[in-house]
Design a protein around this motif. Structure first.
Motif, PDB file in Angstrom:
ATOM      1  N   ILE A 189     -47.072  11.955  26.607  1.00 45.03           N
ATOM      2  CA  ILE A 189     -45.740  11.718  27.161  1.00 45.03           C
ATOM      3  C   ILE A 189     -45.050  10.613  26.378  1.00 45.03           C
ATOM      4  O   ILE A 189     -45.632   9.558  26.120  1.00 45.03           O
ATOM      5  N   SER A 190     -43.795  10.854  26.003  1.00 40.07           N
ATOM      6  CA  SER A 190     -43.001   9.836  25.323  1.00 40.07           C
ATOM      7  C   SER A 190     -42.321   8.961  26.363  1.00 40.07           C
ATOM      8  O   SER A 190     -41.607   9.465  27.230  1.00 40.07           O
ATOM      9  N   GLY A 191     -42.548   7.669  26.277  1.00 43.51           N
ATOM     10  CA  GLY A 191     -41.888   6.765  27.204  1.00 43.51           C
ATOM     11  C   GLY A 191     -42.841   5.726  27.759  1.00 43.51           C
ATOM     12  O   GLY A 191     -43.964   5.551  27.275  1.00 43.51           O
ATOM     13  N   ASP A 192     -42.396   5.043  28.786  1.00 43.36           N
ATOM     14  CA  ASP A 192     -43.144   3.958  29.409  1.00 43.36           C
ATOM     15  C   ASP A 192     -44.017   4.552  30.512  1.00 43.36           C
ATOM     16  O   ASP A 192     -43.525   4.861  31.610  1.00 43.36           O
ATOM     17  N   VAL A 193     -45.309   4.730  30.223  1.00 39.64           N
ATOM     18  CA  VAL A 193     -46.215   5.428  31.136  1.00 39.64           C
ATOM     19  C   VAL A 193     -47.469   4.591  31.349  1.00 39.64           C
ATOM     20  O   VAL A 193     -48.038   4.045  30.399  1.00 39.64           O
ATOM     21  N   ALA A 194     -47.890   4.498  32.595  1.00 40.80           N
ATOM     22  CA  ALA A 194     -49.128   3.804  32.943  1.00 40.80           C
ATOM     23  C   ALA A 194     -49.996   4.740  33.771  1.00 40.80           C
ATOM     24  O   ALA A 194     -49.528   5.771  34.273  1.00 40.80           O
ATOM     25  N   VAL A 195     -51.275   4.377  33.900  1.00 35.66           N
ATOM     26  CA  VAL A 195     -52.224   5.186  34.663  1.00 35.66           C
ATOM     27  C   VAL A 195     -52.827   4.333  35.768  1.00 35.66           C
ATOM     28  O   VAL A 195     -53.213   3.178  35.540  1.00 35.66           O
ATOM     29  N   GLN A 196     -52.908   4.903  36.968  1.00 40.39           N
ATOM     30  CA  GLN A 196     -53.502   4.224  38.112  1.00 40.39           C
ATOM     31  C   GLN A 196     -54.558   5.124  38.739  1.00 40.39           C
ATOM     32  O   GLN A 196     -54.286   6.288  39.053  1.00 40.39           O
ATOM     33  N   ALA A 197     -55.757   4.588  38.936  1.00 43.15           N
ATOM     34  CA  ALA A 197     -56.798   5.341  39.628  1.00 43.15           C
ATOM     35  C   ALA A 197     -56.398   5.544  41.082  1.00 43.15           C
ATOM     36  O   ALA A 197     -56.027   4.603  41.781  1.00 43.15           O
ATOM     37  N   LEU A 198     -56.478   6.792  41.544  1.00 42.45           N
ATOM     38  CA  LEU A 198     -56.167   7.127  42.932  1.00 42.45           C
ATOM     39  C   LEU A 198     -56.928   8.377  43.328  1.00 42.45           C
ATOM     40  O   LEU A 198     -56.707   9.452  42.771  1.00 42.45           O
ATOM     41  N   ASP A 199     -57.811   8.239  44.305  1.00 47.02           N
ATOM     42  CA  ASP A 199     -58.529   9.380  44.860  1.00 47.02           C
ATOM     43  C   ASP A 199     -58.037   9.574  46.283  1.00 47.02           C
ATOM     44  O   ASP A 199     -58.373   8.801  47.183  1.00 47.02           O
ATOM     45  N   LEU A 200     -57.232  10.610  46.494  1.00 47.08           N
ATOM     46  CA  LEU A 200     -56.633  10.835  47.805  1.00 47.08           C
ATOM     47  C   LEU A 200     -57.641  11.299  48.851  1.00 47.08           C
ATOM     48  O   LEU A 200     -57.288  11.402  50.029  1.00 47.08           O
ATOM     49  N   THR A 201     -58.876  11.566  48.444  1.00 44.98           N
ATOM     50  CA  THR A 201     -59.908  11.937  49.403  1.00 44.98           C
ATOM     51  C   THR A 201     -60.648  10.722  49.948  1.00 44.98           C
ATOM     52  O   THR A 201     -61.604  10.872  50.698  1.00 44.98           O
ATOM     53  N   SER A 202     -60.195   9.524  49.585  1.00 43.96           N
ATOM     54  CA  SER A 202     -60.858   8.294  50.022  1.00 43.96           C
ATOM     55  C   SER A 202     -59.818   7.261  50.454  1.00 43.96           C
ATOM     56  O   SER A 202     -59.000   6.826  49.645  1.00 43.96           O
ATOM     57  N   LEU A 203     -59.864   6.862  51.716  1.00 50.03           N
ATOM     58  CA  LEU A 203     -58.940   5.830  52.181  1.00 50.03           C
ATOM     59  C   LEU A 203     -59.180   4.507  51.465  1.00 50.03           C
ATOM     60  O   LEU A 203     -58.236   3.752  51.217  1.00 50.03           O
TER      61      LEU A 203
END
Length: 303
Positions: free
Chosen positions: A59-73
């Protein structure tokens, strides 16, 4: 604006922060890509961080990655804490991630997988991030539903987790109906503030990995028919992008493909089932969702 709403109609997103769940593949990836290419700072909130990084690299642009598992509160709370620490303001929260037609499975917290991921996970994430959106004029929560909200769909309050018997299709329908009930109830609660709106969208029938759990008897005919009935992810993402960026959008609206049956086509305002507009069910689901997740939307003062 052209007669058909396209990627070229996305307004300049410079200075805006967008969180997109499930953004490493398919609809989420295309949504994130187009937002970033129009100037937004985009966070790919994904379960598999390595795949997220690979997606970000495309992806071109300002992009970051965040860990997120929606199966775990626990994961949702951790991700929300990270995002709150990094981003004082959030303009767009796009609840895109989802699972479809999975075999009987449970989340880390014991919820039926489709209801837990598609609805409860996004309910909790929204509640934990809402105070970052609420002060921001023009901010939006966009939740991705499905035409599946009409198919064998009801909120089974007497057996929300499908412990008595399990239907892949019924559980998916329940989760997608829940997405709409949540959107409409959230919009009602947001309305007094006048800054943030809640909107829903659906992609029609898109050629993505979402249907990988389709039962075997249906998989072969779907494979044969897919080229005729489905559209690519970039088209499937347009209803979400319109809901997220079109200045004419108002709270509580629902966008989907404009062709017959809402299977494909350019995005337009569509209608959801009568069941999705039942205010008593909306309010009951909200209360139950708060109880199950422990997230109480404290950013919303009692009105």
């Amino acid at each position: 604006m052209s007669g058909n709403w396209t990627e070229q109609d996305i307004p300049d997103q410079s200075g805006r922060v967008a969180i997109v769940t499930g953004a490493n593949t398919g609809l989420g990836f295309e949504t994130a890509r187009m937002l970033a290419e129009h100037g937004a700072t985009v966070v790919l909130a994904v379960r598999n961080v390595e795949k997220g990084r690979q997606a970000a690299g495309r992806i071109s642009g300002d992009v970051a990655v965040q860990a997120l598992d929606l199966t775990s509160l626990d994961s949702i709370r951790s991700a929300a804490a990270d995002l709150r620490a990094t981003y004082p303001r959030i303009d767009l929260l796009i609840n895109n991630a989802g699972v479809m037609y999975t075999p009987p499975q449970r989340t880390a917290d014991g919820f039926e997988l489709q209801f837990g991921t598609n609805h409860l996970g996004h309910f909790a994430l929204t509640g934990l991030l809402l105070d970052r959106l609420l002060p921001v004029p023009g901010s939006r929560v966009v939740t991705v539903s499905s035409t599946g909200h009409r198919i064998r769909a009801a909120i089974h309050f007497d057996d929300l987790q499908w412990e008595r018997s399990y239907s892949r299709v019924g559980a998916y329908g329940q989760s997608k109906l829940a997405n709409l009930l949540f959107t409409y109830e959230l919009q009602r609660r947001l309305a007094p503030y006048g800054t943030t709106i809640a909107v829903a969208a659906h992609p029609g029938v898109s050629n993505t990995e979402l249907a990988r759990n389709t039962p075997a008897l249906l998989r072969l005919p779907i494979t044969w028919l897919a080229p005729l009935l489905t559209q690519d992810s970039d088209m499937g993402a347009l209803p979400t992008l319109r809901a997220a960026t079109d200045p004419a959008v108002t709270g509580g609206q629902y966008y989907g493909p404009g062709n017959r049956g809402e299977i494909s086509g350019y995005p337009k305002l569509v209608t959801s089932s009568p069941a999705s507009h039942d205010q008593a069910v909306q309010q009951r689901l909200w209360t139950v969702s708060e109880e199950l997740t422990g997230v109480t939307f404290s950013a919303l003062a009692a009105q």
